[in-house]
Design an enzyme around this catalytic site. Structure first.
Site, mmCIF file in Angstrom:
data_model
loop_
_atom_site.group_PDB
_atom_site.id
_atom_site.type_symbol
_atom_site.label_atom_id
_atom_site.label_comp_id
_atom_site.label_asym_id
_atom_site.label_seq_id
_atom_site.Cartn_x
_atom_site.Cartn_y
_atom_site.Cartn_z
ATOM 1 N N TYR A 1 19.123 -31.250 -29.764
ATOM 2 C CA TYR A 1 19.894 -30.116 -29.245
ATOM 3 C C TYR A 1 21.042 -30.547 -28.342
ATOM 4 C CZ TYR A 1 16.567 -27.281 -31.647
ATOM 5 O OH TYR A 1 15.827 -26.700 -32.662
ATOM 6 N N HIS B 1 13.637 -29.664 -12.512
ATOM 7 C CA HIS B 1 13.637 -29.651 -13.973
ATOM 8 C C HIS B 1 12.375 -30.269 -14.569
ATOM 9 C CE1 HIS B 1 18.314 -29.229 -14.434
ATOM 10 N NE2 HIS B 1 17.799 -28.393 -13.525
#
Length: 319
Positions: free
Chosen positions: A201, A99
């Site tokens: 988010y 990631h």
């Protein structure tokens, strides 16, 4: 074309498929999802020859992504990068090799945008003292713009444009100048997000997917203070990068978002209308597609993933 390979090779390719190498690429920390990542040209490349690269590097505390820029000099046998300068680093470095995110794109106003993944550590996506799990906005030399939403907080916080992201692997501006980001979800819940100034988010507090192993994550609908995705996928498409098509070769797709789909083994087409997005179809390719780009004449160029049975081919699509 400039094509990066994860092991650390930067290739110059002609439209006929001839490949030559570019020397001067920095050493990369190859392993897991890490290695050489994205490549982008400075908006004034014809004048300054600047090329931007993202890649994983090792440090005493682990690994992290960096963005560097260098001048590209082309010659008959390929090219050379000179004067390499690191202008941004993921902070902090952590263990593990997943990631990274580290997509880079220049926006209409000339700012440099960087996607930074959560590095599979979850909570850093909500930590304003680091830049993991964030979308970042910088000047072309790495300085923090004075009008960034958190510029007044100083340090790494000043880089942040939005937060609460997991593994953002695609960034592109639509014809109206809005930034959209594709993001790999956990188990389910891949996302297409419209990025707005200072928005959160929600990851890992909320998600449209769940943790691997089945442990639930509350949906965005349970926490309206977090920005919900414009579009989410379960089953997942495993989105790679993202472009907005602007060519003439496929006029029916002009203005659409085209997303490279890894597990989808397709190019996923999304129609965008203002802040709304809806999937409009898929172009099945039969292999994991990691990257999609538009050529100067409107043809589409695709990169296959080189793992899990794919052949790692560069493909050109025309009508």
């Amino acid at each position: 074309m400039l094509v990066t390979e994860k092991r650390g090779e930067l290739l110059l390719l002609t439209t006929e498929g001839k490949a030559t190498g570019i020397s001067g690429v920095p050493e990369v920390a190859y392993g897991g999802q890490g290695g050489l990542g994205d490549v982008a040209l400075h908006p004034d490349f014809e004048a300054n020859s600047l090329v931007y690269l993202s890649y994983a590097e090792a440090g005493s505390a682990g690994y992290g992504a960096v963005v560097a820029r260098a001048a590209l000099q082309l010659h008959d046998s390929g090219g050379t990068l000179g004067g390499l300068e690191v202008i941004w680093r993921q902070e902090p470095k952590v263990s593990g090799r997943g990631h990274y995110g580290h997509r880079i794109v220049f926006g209409p106003a000339g700012f440099l945008w960087i996607s930074s993944g959560d590095r599979q550590k979850f909570s850093p996506a909500q930590d304003m003292q680091g830049n993991l799990g964030k979308i970042l906005r910088l000047e072309d030399d790495g300085r923090v713009p004075e009008d960034n939403p958190f510029a007044g907080e100083g340090g790494v916080s000043g880089q942040i444009w939005s937060l609460g992201h997991r593994n953002p692997l695609g960034m592109a501006f639509d014809p109206e100048g809005r930034l959209w980001v594709t993001e790999m979800g956990p188990s389910g819940g891949d996302e297409l997000n419209l990025i707005t100034r200072g928005a959160n988010y929600g990851y890992p507090i909320v998600s449209e997917g769940n943790h691997y192993g089945g442990r639930e994550i509350p949906d965005h609908s349970t926490r309206p203070e977090f920005q919900a995705p414009a579009l989410a996928w379960t089953p997942v498409i495993s989105p790679g990068n993202l472009i907005f098509y602007a060519g003439d070769m496929f006029p029916q797709w002009r203005g659409m978002a085209l997303i490279a789909g890894l597990s989808a083994k397709a190019v996923v087409r999304v129609a965008v209308d203002g802040e709304r997005a809806v999937e409009a179809g898929r172009l099945p390719m039969g292999s994991r597609i990691r990257d999609v780009a538009q050529g100067p004449n409107g043809a589409l160029w695709l990169l296959e993933d080189g793992a899990k049975g794919s052949q790692g081919r560069l493909l050109r699509l025309t009508p």
